[in-house]
Motif scaffolding. Sequence first.
Motif: not given
Length: 202
Positions: A70-83
């Motif tokens: 879950a932490a990786r998903v948040v850190r690697e999300r696309a620019a502008g995408e909310a957590p």
Amino acid sequence: MTGLRQLQRERVREAISAAAVALFLERGFDEVPVTEIAAAAGVSKPTLFKYFPAKEDLVLHRIADHQGEAARVVRERAAGEAPLEALRRHFLDGLARHDPVTGLNDHPAVMAFHRMVFETPSLAARVFQYMSRDERALADALRDTMDDVTADLVAAQVLAAQRVLARRNWLLLAEGRPLREVEPEAVRAAERAFALLSVPAS
């Protein structure tokens, strides 16, 4: 040589875990002693504990690759995408792939594995320890976009929601309902869960 040694260690680790899970599924987690697992894997008991500090880790090794996900998903999300949107998308993608961690997988071995984890108290307790570490990691990743208290609360709620959703999916399949029937319900439940998590604080 370092790479070869690491590969050999991973092979031994996988062989020990495979032997353990096979015995656990056959006879029950609490009925199989560690000495028997070591013998089945062709290693000594001290060697087994070098790879797996606790008996429960022999089972949960199978989900270790999801640690910190879950932490990786948040850190690697696309620019502008909310957590929360990134976490929602990731969970829905997991449902579409029938990733076992979502509970939406009707393979007999996966179903039996989940039953063992959910119905063995010591394994369920160990899962909560894993989740506590994941919760802390997710909260840390969320602190870039929200205050500390909100990050802690959101992390706890997201992981609790995913755990509830996964157990619900497994239970529906364990009742004998076909996956094709359960899947749309699982998607709707996930959408609802993340919609509730996204409600602004008043």
